[in-house]
Design a protein around this motif. Structure first.
Motif, PDB file in Angstrom:
ATOM      1  N   THR A   1      -4.050   4.901   3.768  1.00 49.37           N
ATOM      2  CA  THR A   1      -3.517   5.166   2.419  1.00 49.37           C
ATOM      3  C   THR A   1      -3.351   6.666   2.168  1.00 49.37           C
ATOM      4  O   THR A   1      -2.260   7.101   1.778  1.00 49.37           O
ATOM      5  CB  THR A   1      -4.394   4.506   1.328  1.00 49.37           C
ATOM      6  OG1 THR A   1      -4.558   3.121   1.645  1.00 49.37           O
ATOM      7  CG2 THR A   1      -3.764   4.640  -0.043  1.00 49.37           C
ATOM      8  N   PRO A   2      -4.393   7.499   2.414  1.00 49.17           N
ATOM      9  CA  PRO A   2      -4.163   8.940   2.211  1.00 49.17           C
ATOM     10  C   PRO A   2      -3.120   9.522   3.177  1.00 49.17           C
ATOM     11  O   PRO A   2      -2.443  10.485   2.836  1.00 49.17           O
ATOM     12  CB  PRO A   2      -5.541   9.567   2.436  1.00 49.17           C
ATOM     13  CG  PRO A   2      -6.385   8.520   3.059  1.00 49.17           C
ATOM     14  CD  PRO A   2      -5.813   7.205   2.659  1.00 49.17           C
TER      15      PRO A   2
ATOM     16  N   ASP B   1       0.837  -1.211   0.000  1.00 45.25           N
ATOM     17  CA  ASP B   1       0.000   0.000   0.000  1.00 45.25           C
ATOM     18  C   ASP B   1       0.868   1.257   0.000  1.00 45.25           C
ATOM     19  O   ASP B   1       0.559   2.255  -0.657  1.00 45.25           O
ATOM     20  CB  ASP B   1      -1.010   0.008   1.159  1.00 45.25           C
ATOM     21  CG  ASP B   1      -0.396  -0.150   2.530  1.00 45.25           C
ATOM     22  OD1 ASP B   1       0.808  -0.441   2.634  1.00 45.25           O
ATOM     23  OD2 ASP B   1      -1.141   0.021   3.523  1.00 45.25           O
TER      24      ASP B   1
ATOM     25  N   THR C   1     -10.468   4.419   1.198  1.00 41.83           N
ATOM     26  CA  THR C   1      -9.746   4.058   2.418  1.00 41.83           C
ATOM     27  C   THR C   1     -10.676   3.603   3.521  1.00 41.83           C
ATOM     28  O   THR C   1     -11.799   4.099   3.667  1.00 41.83           O
ATOM     29  CB  THR C   1      -8.885   5.233   2.907  1.00 41.83           C
ATOM     30  OG1 THR C   1      -8.141   4.848   4.053  1.00 41.83           O
ATOM     31  CG2 THR C   1      -9.736   6.457   3.250  1.00 41.83           C
ATOM     32  N   GLU C   2     -10.168   2.655   4.268  1.00 42.79           N
ATOM     33  CA  GLU C   2     -10.897   2.111   5.408  1.00 42.79           C
ATOM     34  C   GLU C   2     -10.567   2.970   6.642  1.00 42.79           C
ATOM     35  O   GLU C   2     -11.423   3.538   7.284  1.00 42.79           O
ATOM     36  CB  GLU C   2     -10.443   0.657   5.606  1.00 42.79           C
ATOM     37  CG  GLU C   2     -11.377  -0.214   6.382  1.00 42.79           C
ATOM     38  CD  GLU C   2     -12.708  -0.443   5.686  1.00 42.79           C
ATOM     39  OE1 GLU C   2     -13.644  -0.795   6.404  1.00 42.79           O
ATOM     40  OE2 GLU C   2     -12.849  -0.261   4.459  1.00 42.79           O
TER      41      GLU C   2
ATOM     42  N   GLY D   1     -11.352  -3.877   5.156  1.00 41.86           N
ATOM     43  CA  GLY D   1     -10.042  -4.201   5.707  1.00 41.86           C
ATOM     44  C   GLY D   1      -9.010  -3.180   5.295  1.00 41.86           C
ATOM     45  O   GLY D   1      -8.972  -2.733   4.144  1.00 41.86           O
ATOM     46  N   THR D   2      -8.187  -2.815   6.265  1.00 38.32           N
ATOM     47  CA  THR D   2      -7.166  -1.810   6.021  1.00 38.32           C
ATOM     48  C   THR D   2      -5.890  -2.481   5.508  1.00 38.32           C
ATOM     49  O   THR D   2      -5.678  -3.668   5.729  1.00 38.32           O
ATOM     50  CB  THR D   2      -6.927  -1.018   7.333  1.00 38.32           C
ATOM     51  OG1 THR D   2      -5.922  -0.053   7.095  1.00 38.32           O
ATOM     52  CG2 THR D   2      -6.527  -1.913   8.480  1.00 38.32           C
ATOM     53  N   GLY D   3      -5.064  -1.719   4.783  1.00 41.06           N
ATOM     54  CA  GLY D   3      -3.776  -2.241   4.339  1.00 41.06           C
ATOM     55  C   GLY D   3      -3.805  -2.913   2.973  1.00 41.06           C
ATOM     56  O   GLY D   3      -2.785  -3.404   2.512  1.00 41.06           O
ATOM     57  N   GLY D   4      -4.957  -2.917   2.306  1.00 40.03           N
ATOM     58  CA  GLY D   4      -5.053  -3.699   1.065  1.00 40.03           C
ATOM     59  C   GLY D   4      -4.803  -2.926  -0.221  1.00 40.03           C
ATOM     60  O   GLY D   4      -4.897  -3.498  -1.312  1.00 40.03           O
TER      61      GLY D   4
ATOM     62  N   ASP E   1      -8.228  -4.831  -3.722  1.00 38.74           N
ATOM     63  CA  ASP E   1      -9.078  -5.812  -4.406  1.00 38.74           C
ATOM     64  C   ASP E   1     -10.367  -6.086  -3.649  1.00 38.74           C
ATOM     65  O   ASP E   1     -11.331  -6.567  -4.207  1.00 38.74           O
ATOM     66  CB  ASP E   1      -8.312  -7.126  -4.584  1.00 38.74           C
ATOM     67  CG  ASP E   1      -7.279  -6.990  -5.687  1.00 38.74           C
ATOM     68  OD1 ASP E   1      -7.413  -6.058  -6.516  1.00 38.74           O
ATOM     69  OD2 ASP E   1      -6.337  -7.791  -5.716  1.00 38.74           O
ATOM     70  N   THR E   2     -10.354  -5.807  -2.337  1.00 41.62           N
ATOM     71  CA  THR E   2     -11.581  -6.012  -1.574  1.00 41.62           C
ATOM     72  C   THR E   2     -11.986  -4.673  -0.977  1.00 41.62           C
ATOM     73  O   THR E   2     -11.188  -3.748  -0.932  1.00 41.62           O
ATOM     74  CB  THR E   2     -11.356  -7.004  -0.429  1.00 41.62           C
ATOM     75  OG1 THR E   2     -10.313  -6.478   0.390  1.00 41.62           O
ATOM     76  CG2 THR E   2     -11.001  -8.376  -0.941  1.00 41.62           C
TER      77      THR E   2
HETATM   78  C1  G6P Z   1     -11.245   0.728   1.107  1.00 39.20           C
HETATM   79  C2  G6P Z   1     -11.163   0.234  -0.324  1.00 39.20           C
HETATM   80  C3  G6P Z   1     -10.227  -0.951  -0.381  1.00 39.20           C
HETATM   81  C4  G6P Z   1      -8.859  -0.560   0.161  1.00 39.20           C
HETATM   82  C5  G6P Z   1      -8.990  -0.002   1.580  1.00 39.20           C
HETATM   83  C6  G6P Z   1      -7.675   0.608   2.057  1.00 39.20           C
HETATM   84  O1  G6P Z   1     -11.876  -0.244   1.903  1.00 39.20           O
HETATM   85  O2  G6P Z   1     -12.427  -0.120  -0.817  1.00 39.20           O
HETATM   86  O3  G6P Z   1     -10.129  -1.393  -1.727  1.00 39.20           O
HETATM   87  O4  G6P Z   1      -8.007  -1.695   0.178  1.00 39.20           O
HETATM   88  O5  G6P Z   1      -9.933   1.024   1.614  1.00 39.20           O
HETATM   89  O6  G6P Z   1      -7.836   1.060   3.394  1.00 39.20           O
HETATM   90  P1  G6P Z   1      -6.639   1.676   4.221  1.00 39.20           P
HETATM   91  O7  G6P Z   1      -7.191   1.791   5.606  1.00 39.20           O
HETATM   92  O8  G6P Z   1      -5.475   0.772   4.141  1.00 39.20           O
HETATM   93  O9  G6P Z   1      -6.324   3.024   3.622  1.00 39.20           O
END
Ligand code: G6P
Ligand code: MG
Length: 483
Positions: free
Chosen positions: A389-390, A360, A384-385, A466-469, A462-463
């Motif tokens: 990411t941001p 990520d 983002t969950e 859940g964080t970190g994806g 892809d999903t």
């Molecule tokens: C959302 C998106 C996911 C992504 C996730 C990242 O749920 O739909 O595709 O993987 O955010 O979250 P994060 O907490 O890691 O920024």
């Protein structure tokens, strides 16, 4: 939506608790409201938090709430007549056994039993943020005998620091532990820990936070000399936290004001390299406690923190107890926008020559590199969950706005602290997979943030849960039919 990237934290207090003043502060640009647990009752904090949330919702704004734990600030006890006046050369004693309400011209009680053990002959003690300075001449089992080096007034319960740090009080007091529960109950977004010595203090705070059922991100206030003694100490503390505060009041007292500017730059740089958020605090607009305009020196101080690339600048007494809380926010907002025009706020050498550690992180940083080098890109959308990411994206200097798209209330509030990041409520799971990109870009079009023909970068995983994806970055042209 504002074009200002640097965020504004303002402390709430008697001067900023009426709905009228709070509303003006939020409209003027307040991003994070700080509740100072050193003052006020739980009911006062609850009432202020509720008002902030109600008014922010009314204006479609996202304002985060930060609870600031009091911590083990070491204080003298009280004087029989409230205050004394000390002159250079006077003898003075601190006593762990003297009655707590009967300080005199010669001696005052202190609630910190280890004071005598922690101090040695020749040490300098700083009272009231360094306004009065003393040297330790000798000690007995329960008293320190000192000579006044810099005189001045000394009144009830003033703080005491040792030059160079090293007073050993543990970071979390019984009151702090109760306030962690209060913060959980109030659903606060950030919790600041005062005077942490090392990673272990932050780990304890994290355990107590988890036990209380809170998801607040933990901010380590960097305010002890030992926290900045070397890179290992500083980085250890940073890594154990979700963010840090350059708490210049106590830090300046312990390390000396001349060291402060360099240390501020270092703390901000190290926090950013570790993907952590960073607040610069204390006396930023101090003269605005009494005046509607900042001094040129204060303008320069705020601008310097912006150029250092802090996430947020903070108001303390200016907004909590001053006469011009709204003007202080307006002045800060103006100065931030001005400083952000400087070329160093836009060009980045962030982590050049370093390795990335996660997928990520790699995706987020690739998105920023693209945004900074492809002039057609007008916005970044990050699904983002948790806001992570941001957060990584906003570690890089850039003038391209980052939009955190999230369905979660706590994430929408949390990102209010991140430089250059704004939130747009959005639930990708509620849409068919092939409509997500189009719907996300439409949210920006609807708000006139982008126009047909602009480019937008979108990141996701892809999903949807859940964080970190995050593993995908798309470069989309507004107006094209997007899938
Ligand atoms: C959302 C998106 C996911 C992504 C996730 C990242 O749920 O739909 O595709 O993987 O955010 O979250 P994060 O907490 O890691 O920024
Ligand atoms: Mg402090």
């Amino acid at each position: 939506m504002t074009s200002r990237r640097t965020k504004i934290v303002a402390t709430l207090g008697p001067a900023s608790s009426s709905p009228e003043v709070l509303e003006k502060m939020i409209v003027a640009g307040l991003d994070v409201a700080r509740l100072n647990f050193s003052h006020g009752t739980p009911d006062e904090h609850r009432a202020r938090a509720q008002l902030v949330r109600d008014i922010a919702a009314k204006h479609g704004r996202f304002v985060a709430l930060l609870g600031d734990l009091q911590g083990p600030k070491i204080r003298i006890a009280k004087f029989a007549n409230k205050r004394i006046e000390l002159a250079e050369g006077d003898s003075f004693r601190f006593s762990v056994t003297h009655p707590r309400d009967a300080g005199t011209q010669e001696v005052v009680g202190i609630d910190y039993p280890d004071l005598v053990k922690d101090c040695s002959v020749g040490d300098e003690l700083l009272l009231d943020d360094g306004r009065v300075v003393m040297r330790v001449d000798n000690s007995t089992a329960d008293e320190l005998h000192c000579t006044v080096l810099i005189g001045g007034p000394l009144s009830d319960n003033k703080g005491i620091n040792r030059r160079g740090g090293g007073l050993t009080a543990p970071a979390l007091t019984a009151k702090d532990k109760a306030d962690i529960k209060l913060a959980a109950d109030m659903d606060l977004d950030y919790l600041a820990v005062s005077f942490p010595r090392d990673a272990a203090d932050m780990e304890l705070a994290r355990r107590l936070r988890d036990e209380a059922g809170s998801s607040a991100w933990l901010i380590a206030k960097i305010e002890r000399a030992e926290a900045v003694a070397d890179d290992e100490a500083l980085d250890g503390l940073i890594r154990a936290s979700d963010g840090v505060m350059v708490a210049r009041g106590d830090l300046g007292v312990e390390i000396g004001d001349a060291e402060l500017v360099g240390i501020q730059k270092k703390i901000i740089l190290h926090a950013r390299r570790n993907n952590k958020v960073v607040i610069t605090a204390t006396q930023m607009m101090e003269s605005m406690i009494q005046n509607p305009m900042p001094t040129r020196a204060e303008v320069s101080d705020v601008a310097n923190a912006v150029l250092d690339y802090t996430d947020a600048v903070m108001l303390s007494a200016e907004s909590a107890a001053g006469e011009y809380p709204v003007e202080a926010i307006k002045a800060m907002a103006r100065v931030c926008v001005g400083a952000e025009k400087h070329p160093t706020s836009i060009k980045s050498g962030h982590r050049l020559g370093q390795r990335f550690e996660r997928s990520d992180e790699s995706t987020a940083l690739a998105a920023m590199y693209t945004a900074n080098h492809f002039p057609g890109v007008k916005a970044i959308i990050s699904l983002t969950e948790s806001g992570y990411t941001p957060l990584i994206m906003s570690r890089i200097r850039s003038s391209v706005p980052i939009f955190a798209f999230s369905p979660h209330r706590d994430t929408q509030a949390r990102v209010a602290m991140f430089r250059g990041v704004q939130t747009i409520p959005f639930d990708p799971a509620a849409l068919p997979a092939d409509k997500v990109s189009q719907s996300a870009v439409d949210e920006l079009l609807k708000r006139n943030i982008v126009n047909v023909g602009d480019w937008v970068i979108l990141t996701k995983g892809d999903t949807y849960h859940g964080t970190g994806g995050t593993n995908t970055m798309k470069i989309l042209r507004v107006g094209d039919s997007l899938t």
